[in-house]
Design an enzyme around this catalytic site. Structure first.
Site, short mmCIF file in Angstrom:
data_model
loop_
_atom_site.label_atom_id
_atom_site.label_comp_id
_atom_site.label_asym_id
_atom_site.label_seq_id
_atom_site.Cartn_x
_atom_site.Cartn_y
_atom_site.Cartn_z
NE ARG A 60 -2.67 1.10 3.64
CZ ARG A 60 -3.57 1.25 4.62
NH1 ARG A 60 -4.85 1.37 4.32
NH2 ARG A 60 -3.21 1.24 5.88
CG ASP A 104 -4.23 3.11 11.20
OD1 ASP A 104 -5.17 3.87 11.47
OD2 ASP A 104 -4.27 2.29 10.27
C1 LIG Z 1 -7.18 1.71 9.37
C2 LIG Z 1 -6.13 0.94 8.69
O1 LIG Z 1 -5.52 1.44 7.79
S1 LIG Z 1 -5.80 -0.59 9.26
C3 LIG Z 1 -4.28 -1.04 8.49
C4 LIG Z 1 -3.12 -0.31 9.01
N1 LIG Z 1 -2.83 -0.63 10.38
C5 LIG Z 1 -2.07 -1.72 10.68
O2 LIG Z 1 -1.63 -2.38 9.77
C6 LIG Z 1 -1.80 -2.02 12.10
C7 LIG Z 1 -1.09 -3.34 12.19
N2 LIG Z 1 -0.90 -3.78 13.56
C8 LIG Z 1 0.15 -3.39 14.29
O3 LIG Z 1 0.94 -2.57 13.87
C9 LIG Z 1 0.29 -4.03 15.63
O4 LIG Z 1 -0.53 -5.15 15.73
C10 LIG Z 1 -0.02 -3.12 16.84
C11 LIG Z 1 0.92 -1.91 16.81
C12 LIG Z 1 -1.45 -2.66 16.82
C13 LIG Z 1 0.22 -3.92 18.12
O5 LIG Z 1 1.54 -4.41 18.06
P1 LIG Z 1 2.29 -4.96 19.37
O6 LIG Z 1 2.08 -3.95 20.46
O7 LIG Z 1 3.68 -5.31 18.98
O8 LIG Z 1 1.45 -6.23 19.69
P2 LIG Z 1 1.90 -7.54 20.46
O9 LIG Z 1 2.87 -7.22 21.53
O10 LIG Z 1 0.67 -8.26 20.83
O11 LIG Z 1 2.63 -8.35 19.31
C14 LIG Z 1 2.98 -9.70 19.48
C15 LIG Z 1 3.85 -10.09 18.33
O12 LIG Z 1 3.15 -9.98 17.10
C16 LIG Z 1 3.85 -9.13 16.21
N3 LIG Z 1 2.88 -8.35 15.47
C17 LIG Z 1 1.82 -7.66 15.97
N4 LIG Z 1 1.13 -7.11 14.96
C18 LIG Z 1 1.76 -7.46 13.83
C19 LIG Z 1 1.49 -7.19 12.48
N5 LIG Z 1 0.44 -6.46 12.11
N6 LIG Z 1 2.32 -7.69 11.55
C20 LIG Z 1 3.38 -8.44 11.91
N7 LIG Z 1 3.68 -8.75 13.20
C21 LIG Z 1 2.87 -8.25 14.14
C22 LIG Z 1 4.68 -8.25 17.08
O13 LIG Z 1 5.77 -7.73 16.32
C23 LIG Z 1 5.08 -9.20 18.17
O14 LIG Z 1 6.13 -9.99 17.68
P3 LIG Z 1 7.17 -10.76 18.69
O15 LIG Z 1 6.34 -11.55 19.66
O16 LIG Z 1 7.97 -11.59 17.77
O17 LIG Z 1 7.95 -9.69 19.37
O1 LIG Z 2 -7.43 1.88 5.65
C1 LIG Z 2 -8.34 1.37 6.24
C2 LIG Z 2 -9.27 2.06 7.07
O2 LIG Z 2 -10.11 1.40 7.69
O3 LIG Z 2 -9.16 3.29 7.12
#
Ligand SMILES: CC(=O)SCCNC(=O)CCNC(=O)[C@H](O)C(C)(C)COP(=O)(O)OP(=O)(O)OC[C@H]1O[C@@H](n2cnc3c(N)ncnc32)[C@H](O)[C@@H]1OP(=O)(O)O
Ligand SMILES: O=CC(=O)O
Length: 534
Positions: free
Chosen positions: A172, A455
């Site tokens: 994206r 986010d």
């Molecule tokens: C409205 C929109 O646009 S939605 C799309 C855009 N937003 C996103 O993509 C958000 C994606 N999610 C994230 O960034 C994360 O899940 C967060 C920041 C919300 C939470 O992350 P954390 O606080 O690290 O969560 P948590 O401690 O439970 O993570 C556990 C493990 O999963 C991993 N993890 C968590 N989320 C993700 C993810 N989305 N992708 C890859 N790995 C992840 C962490 O790196 C961590 O790894 P580790 O155990 O090897 O150290």
């Molecule tokens: O990018 C996704 C959203 O829900 O905003």
């Protein structure tokens, strides 16, 4: 960090500033840089024109005109004969898509998550910090070449699962509004969208083609079919420049702005050879509803952010229309992000999983072909829920949803949203907005706050809602009227509750206040925030 700029083959007219991470030359290749120059010279003028057109449409809405389906494109909507291209390799089955930024550890974790697709985010879960922009591209290329690994400070080692277990990567790029200030061409600032697209397309995207998939994209925050046409022209130009057949590039468009909801069919039509369907980007959609109708009085005032769920009438209407539109045209309809993330607290964790199950079940029942999760811990749940509906079929595009009949009035029915405007809601918007902005300014585009993924899109809702309530001078459940003084007092009180000293919160607080209280609404909070970033 090592500066490699002097070792790069930089085309005439291009200037690159800012330090580069090790390995930058792998993605800043001569072909990639030439493509950026080429795309900038050909398409940046039109991009800027499209951004001006957004302002004109916003001004019309402010003056009392309503959004509506376009008369001039009725022929496209009424023509039953056209369909989008069949799903591309690796995009047939999208029942679960994990999203996340392209940091090294998260790249490996997302690729190992068991999802069908990884949305590799250079947009709302990321920040445009120059190092992240380039390092993210390096990580994408390295992961395709299986040259990526990571060791945490605690010594935990991360390695990629075998190729046949990895999800399809869909990148994206930043939205059309974001500039890239570290690359200038002919003295002009470039487009973040075109830079992200070109770097990926020219490097990792070509490896994707060798592996039998392709350069696939999610397109964010578009506001009209003419913006989709611009992307289509960019794709055609890039395919021709690299000698590729039409449709090698694929794009799923996020329907996440209010005006785009009235142009879903036209957007599919513009991109039809390159289309990979639509996604219901719910958070940005709510932000856009507030943005477009922010000054139109009580009919368009939304209650607390937590009351604006997917079942309220205007959100339900938009998702129904999206599923119907996609399936009518043979395209995938992909569901949105439930913001609940796993928690270490057992009760909160159970509640999060219950909420996500409910959300994904509703989407599967509406005809969506798959959906997003924010966290690897939610992948199995989403897969399980969609499999209950899809079974062995890769998707349910054959479920045409001919029962759906959504009108413009349904999409505009914001006033039927139940809920209240509370002091607690105002405080949450302020606190979450400031906490998120601090993370963003420090280079982290997504964080968990109060058990929810936050986010850029969710932060936009928070600050826009404060602006709208203040502009309308609404009265909260506490009986207090929202005034500048009240917001400033609440900002001070909420910052005082946050850990660390106030100085650490200053930049984030100033940025938040500048967009929440300013008399003139700022279109994207990431623009003034980016100006503060080196
Ligand atoms: C409205 C929109 O646009 S939605 C799309 C855009 N937003 C996103 O993509 C958000 C994606 N999610 C994230 O960034 C994360 O899940 C967060 C920041 C919300 C939470 O992350 P954390 O606080 O690290 O969560 P948590 O401690 O439970 O993570 C556990 C493990 O999963 C991993 N993890 C968590 N989320 C993700 C993810 N989305 N992708 C890859 N790995 C992840 C962490 O790196 C961590 O790894 P580790 O155990 O090897 O150290
Ligand atoms: O990018 C996704 C959203 O829900 O905003």
């Amino acid at each position: 960090m090592t500066a490699h700029i002097e070792n790069l083959d930089i085309p005439a007219g291009m200037e690159i500033t800012g330090e580069l991470p090790d390995g930058a030359e792998k993605v800043l290749t001569p072909k990639a840089l030439e493509l950026i120059v080429d795309l900038h010279r050909k398409f940046n003028g039109e991009r800027l024109g499209r951004l001006e057109a957004r302002k004109e449409r916003q001004a019309e809405i402010a003056a009392g005109k309503d959004l509506d389906f376009l008369a001039e494109t009725a022929e496209i909507r009424n023509d039953p004969s056209w369909q989008v291209a069949p799903p591309a390799p690796g995009l047939e089955d999208r029942r679960v898509e994990v999203t996340g930024p392209t940091y090294k550890k998260m790249t490996i974790n997302a690729l190992n998550s068991g999802a069908k697709v990884w949305l590799a985010d250079q947009e709302d879960a990321n920040t445009p910090q120059w190092d992240s922009v380039i390092q993210g591209q390096i990580n994408l290329l390295d992961s395709l070449n299986r040259e990526i690994d990571f060791t945490s400070p605690e010594g935990k080692e991360y390695k990629l699962a075998p190729d046949d277990e990895l999800p399809t990567i869909v990148v994206r790029p930043r939205g059309w509004h974001m500039p890239e200030k570290h690359i200038r061409i002919d003295g002009e600032e470039t487009s973040g969208s075109l830079v992200d697209f070109a770097l990926y397309f020219a490097t990792a995207g070509q490896v994707q083609i060798e592996k039998g998939r392709g350069p696939y994209f999610y397109l964010a925050k578009m506001e009209s079919h003419l913006e989709a046409r611009l992307w289509n022209q960019v794709f055609e130009h890039a395919e021709d420049a690299f000698g590729l057949s039409r449709g090698t590039i694929r794009a799923t468009v996020l329907i996440e702005t209010y005006p785009a909801a009235f142009e879903m069919e036209e957007i599919l039509y513009e991109l039809r050879e390159h289309s990979a369907g639509l996604n219901a980007g719910r958070w940005d959609y709510i932000f856009s509803v507030i943005k477009y109708y922010r000054s139109r009085g009580s009919e368009f005032l939304l209650p607390d952010r937590s009351d604006v769920t997917m079942t309220v009438p205007f959100m339900n209407a938009y998702t129904e229309l999206l599923a119907r539109t996609c399936h009518k045209r043979g395209a995938h309809a992909i569901g949105g992000m439930s913001a609940f993330v796993p928690s270490k607290d057992e009760a909160a964790n159970k509640a999060a999983f219950d909420k996500v199950r409910e959300d994904k079940s509703r989407e599967a029942g509406k005809g969506f072909d798959g959906s997003w999760v924010a966290h690897p811990g939610m992948v199995s749940l989403c897969k399980e829920v969609f499999t209950e509906t899809l079974g062995d079929k890769p998707n349910q595009i054959d479920n045409k949803r001919e029962d759906v009949n959504v009108t413009a009035a349904d999409l505009l029915d914001v006033k039927s949203t139940p809920g209240s405007m509370t002091e607690a809601g105002l405080r949450t918007n302020v606190s979450v907005g400031i906490q998120y902005l601090r993370a963003w300014l420090e280079g982290n585009g997504a964080v968990a706050i109060n058990g929810l993924m936050e986010d850029a899109a969710t932060a936009e809702i928070s600050r826009s809602q404060v602006w709208q309530w203040l502009d309308a001078g609404i009265t909260l459940d506490s009986g207090e009227k929202v005034t500048k003084d009240l917001v400033e007092r609440i900002v001070a009180e909420e910052v005082a509750k946050l850990p660390g000293d106030d100085a650490g919160w200053k930049d984030a607080t100033d940025t938040f206040v500048s967009v929440a209280i300013a008399p003139d609404y700022v279109d994207f909070l990431t623009l003034p925030a980016y100006a503060r970033m080196p």
